[in-house]
Design an enzyme around this catalytic site. Structure first.
Site, PDB file in Angstrom:
ATOM      1  N   ASP A 283       0.872  -1.174   0.000  1.00 46.70           N
ATOM      2  CA  ASP A 283       0.000   0.000   0.000  1.00 46.70           C
ATOM      3  C   ASP A 283       0.909   1.224   0.000  1.00 46.70           C
ATOM      4  O   ASP A 283       2.109   1.134   0.273  1.00 46.70           O
ATOM      5  CB  ASP A 283      -0.938  -0.014   1.211  1.00 46.70           C
ATOM      6  CG  ASP A 283      -2.158   0.885   0.978  1.00 46.70           C
ATOM      7  OD1 ASP A 283      -2.099   1.748   0.078  1.00 46.70           O
ATOM      8  OD2 ASP A 283      -3.165   0.730   1.689  1.00 46.70           O
TER       9      ASP A 283
HETATM   10  C1  BGC Z   1      -5.063   3.156  -0.026  1.00 44.52           C
HETATM   11  C2  BGC Z   1      -5.113   2.132  -1.136  1.00 44.52           C
HETATM   12  C3  BGC Z   1      -4.963   2.809  -2.463  1.00 44.52           C
HETATM   13  C4  BGC Z   1      -3.655   3.590  -2.475  1.00 44.52           C
HETATM   14  C5  BGC Z   1      -3.363   4.294  -3.781  1.00 44.52           C
HETATM   15  C6  BGC Z   1      -3.880   4.089  -0.147  1.00 44.52           C
HETATM   16  O1  BGC Z   1      -4.039   5.173   0.692  1.00 44.52           O
HETATM   17  O2  BGC Z   1      -5.046   2.515   1.223  1.00 44.52           O
HETATM   18  O3  BGC Z   1      -6.318   1.431  -1.074  1.00 44.52           O
HETATM   19  O4  BGC Z   1      -5.010   1.868  -3.498  1.00 44.52           O
HETATM   20  O5  BGC Z   1      -3.721   4.556  -1.458  1.00 44.52           O
HETATM   21  O6  BGC Z   1      -4.179   5.385  -3.962  1.00 44.52           O
END
Ligand code: BGC
Length: 751
Positions: A283
């Protein structure tokens, strides 16, 4: 100049040079045997990996944020698509395309509200789960995947399936509820639909990222077997059903180590036990080390600007040089990414952002999903469906004159023309608050052309009550906005909406409440209202879907994918762990309920919920008969008949719960299967369900086998986990041993 900046410049140059080189795929002087589609994805990945320099390999494991407002502003990678989630440079000389990443499960999202992409939004993930219709989940996935491709993306960060262990979790709307079987199948089908566009989808957030408060700091504590019987099982089912190219590891820790450097989660469970062949991406901001992460199973650092350090850039190069990360492990990281690219068609079907999107057709897919997702929670005196010949309809609150609500954060899909309601707080991430411009008032008026439809904002409850008192029909909207990185503090509707609804209901007992919420809320006014329709966050054409259900153009057939508690005290954690006021605080969340999530916990504790898991009314009635079950080809098959005994056509969700009489499970019963049956009035249909064998078994930790204990089991066929419409029989099951995928293991006679 910091190491991170140097690395970024190095990579930027590499990208620029690579982009300047012509694509030489197919050129006679440079045969590319890995472009031979007759070979397997594994063979192709192996072949091309052999041609790569160490420098080129490094490119694959290091991702950039696609937008220019990264927390620590560094260099915007020009090649990234604007306002996108991520970018990974390709290797043009080898015919390998760049990876363009976009959020998420509801549609093509944009990171910033300034000049966002305007795309079709599905209803929330929880809404899609409430349809209990895997075909719709697939169709929705295929639709948003097509928009992703048309927008130039080849990786979609979808597949959110964290179980609802807490109804306050701010991302529940992105997920699919509390049951591993329902969530796993619904999200698995969505992923399959997305990937039918030759894209890579993820499944996320692996694992136990079940609250947003302290998501970067918390340590989720849970036993191996309990985790594999709940949250991990949901993920495993998504992988089995949908075969995502990538798994996104989560922000939090799990039993000590961070999820993205957790050998048990990544190396043991995911790659070894489940045989996952794709790659693990982090993530955004979830990486905390180089060597531990690489060795324990992380394959790609995403949105590296969010991490404290560019762990998988120069530091990884160095670690491989010194041998703290073996070259073979490093090669495997790259191999896994390439494998997914070949396997999902990303190499063979390059993306070109042509923007060719059939918004009308896609809107209809979203609307159908929304219509099947709406759960009629209550309908006293058959106040619904509304008559179309009423004289006056009062519509109150929820900006129902302008649009329908959506949830905030990285998954935000921006509507065509922008939000219908402007200026609401929070304005910045995870805001802005976005309303899709599908106004219920307009759609209600369109379906009841002879009626006078009057809207009141609800700002003044007394004024709204006055309007309600004199109207033939009253519809009051309750809304609750939530966004990523936040949890709800409690389950009350905010901004004194409970007061408003109570005042309106007191003025007119035929009041109908429509809820646009992420998930469960408390309803102190429930006894005073005639009907409640849970509309979730209903997506691009949600207003139409609401109106069509209210008037009976569509018979509601959604069922709750999560228990609605009667109070916070019924939850395993009445008080949420962590403290939003102390963002750096490290703390543990003890998932002491183990695999007894949602209705299983409620059954175990004999709590009476406000509405049970699986609940959902219809404008018609269904009855069950001829329930029978037996073993066929080594599997439990259950047969029964469903009849529509009412006056209108409708869809029933027949739910099969299993309860062991001898064996001990985490809770009295489990959902073991279901079918959604579309029936004309008076029609009867026979249904056969093949039960997923793991739902009958208990996982034996040391041998990693699921075991069905010999003995008697009750099969309950019902319209919800509370037992509505229940019919039951007892069956005898023989002892069986299953592998982790639920396949029979020949018995050796030994334990
Ligand atoms: C989230 C993810 C997301 C990623 C990219 C993170 O803050 O937890 O679910 O895919 O950002 O935007």
């Amino acid at each position: 100049m910091t190491t991170r900046t140097t690395t970024l410049i190095k990579h930027t140059l590499a990208v620029a040079i690579a982009a300047a080189l012509p694509l030489i795929a197919g050129a006679a002087e440079a045969p590319m045997p890995w472009m031979n589609r007759a070979l397997s994805a594994g063979q192709r990945a192996t072949l091309v990996l052999k041609e790569m320099t160490q420098e080129e390999k490094l490119q694959w494991v290091y991702g950039y944020f696609g937008s220019d407002f990264a927390p620590k502003k560094t260099i915007k990678i020009a090649a990234a698509l604007p306002s996108s989630a991520g970018y990974i440079p390709g290797v043009a000389r080898l015919g390998l395309p760049e990876l363009f990443e976009t959020d998420a499960g509801l549609g093509v999202a944009s990171q910033a509200s300034a000049n966002p992409r305007e795309r079709t939004s599905l209803p929330s993930g929880l809404a899609t789960a409430a349809t209990w219709n895997p075909k719709l989940a697939y169709q929705g996935g295929a639709m948003i995947g097509a928009e992703a491709r048309a927008s130039g993306f080849n990786v979609m960060l979808a597949g959110g399936v964290n179980l609802m262990r807490d109804p306050r979790n701010g991302r529940n709307f992105e997920y699919a509820g509390e049951d591993p079987l329902l969530s796993g199948i619904m999200v698995g089908q969505a992923v399959k639909g997305i990937q039918s566009n030759h894209l890579i989808s993820t499944v996320k957030h692996y694992a136990l990222n079940n609250q947003e408060t302290g998501r970067n700091e918390l340590d989720a504590r849970i036993g191996d077997v309990a985790a594999r019987t709940s949250d991990l099982l949901a993920m495993q089912l998504v992988i089995e059903q949908g075969d995502p190219g990538s798994v996104m590891c989560a922000y939090n820790r799990v039993n000590g180590p961070y999820a993205c450097e957790n050998a048990w989660l990544l190396n043991e469970v995911l790659k070894q036990d489940w045989g996952f062949k794709g790659y693990v991406m982090s993530d955004w901001g979830a990486v905390h080390s180089t060597v531990a992460s690489a060795n324990n199973g992380l394959d790609q650092q995403s949105g590296s600007e969010f991490d404290k350090s560019p762990y998988f850039a120069g530091a990884l190069e160095e670690a491989v040089k010194t041998g703290s990360v073996a070259q073979s492990r490093f090669d495997n990281m790259v191999y896994r990414i390439l494998y997914a690219m070949f396997d999902k068609g990303v190499v063979d079907h390059p993306v070109k952002p042509d923007g060719a999107i059939d918004f009308a057709a896609h809107g209809l897919i979203s609307r159908t999903d929304a219509e099947e997702s709406m759960v009629l929670l209550k309908n006293d005196g058959q106040v619904l469906p509304l008559r179309k010949d009423v004289k006056t309809i009062a519509v109150i609150g929820g900006y129902a004159d302008q649009g329908v609500l959506s949830g905030g954060g990285s998954s935000q899909v921006y509507p065509i023309g922008g939000s219908a309601v402007k200026g609401l707080l929070p304005a910045s991430w995870p805001g802005p608050v976005v309303y899709h411009p599908s106004a219920p008032v307009k759609e209600i008026a369109a379906l009841a052309p002879g009626a006078k439809v009057v809207f009141d904002s609800g700002a003044d409850p007394a004024r709204a009550a006055q309007l309600a008192a004199s109207a033939d029909a009253v519809i009051v909207f309750g809304t609750h906005w939530i966004g990523e990185a936040n949890d709800a503090l409690d389950l009350a509707l905010p901004d004194k909406q409970d007061e408003l609804i109570a005042a309106v209901a007191a003025a007119n007992p035929r009041t109908v409440v429509v809820l646009e919420t992420s998930g469960p809320v408390l309803m102190p006014w429930l006894g005073k209202t005639a009907a409640v329709l849970q509309a979730w966050y209903p997506g691009t054409r949600g207003g139409e879907a609401i109106a069509r259900v209210l008037f009976g153009d569509v018979n509601p057939s959604g069922h709750l994918p999560a228990t609605f508690p009667a109070s916070l005290s019924q939850l395993p954690r009445p008080v949420l762990d962590g403290d939003p006021a102390k963002p750096q605080m490290q703390f543990k969340v003890d998932y002491h309920e183990g695999a007894a999530v949602g209705y299983k916990w409620f059954d175990l504790k004999k709590h009476k919920p406000l509405f049970p898991f699986g609940h959902g009314l219809s404008y018609t009635r269904f009855e069950y008969s001829a329930l029978a079950g037996g073993y066929k080809d080594g599997q439990l098959q259950v047969r029964f008949k469903v009849s529509n005994t009412g006056k209108v056509a409708g869809k029933d969700v027949a739910q099969l719960y299993v309860s062991p009489l001898g064996a001990r499970w985490e809770a009295p019963k489990r959902l073991a299967g279901w079918d959604k049956v579309d029936l004309q009035p008076g029609e009867t249909r026979e249904v056969t369900l093949t039960v997923e064998p793991r739902m009958l078994a208990v996982l034996h930790g040391p041998s990693k086998t699921w075991r069905i204990a010999k003995g008697k089991y009750t099969l309950l066929l019902a319209q919800d986990a509370g037992g509505t419409g229940e019919s039951s029989i007892t069956v005898d099951l023989p002892a069986r041993k299953l592998d982790l995928h639920g396949k029979a293991v020949p018995s050796t006679g030994k334990r």
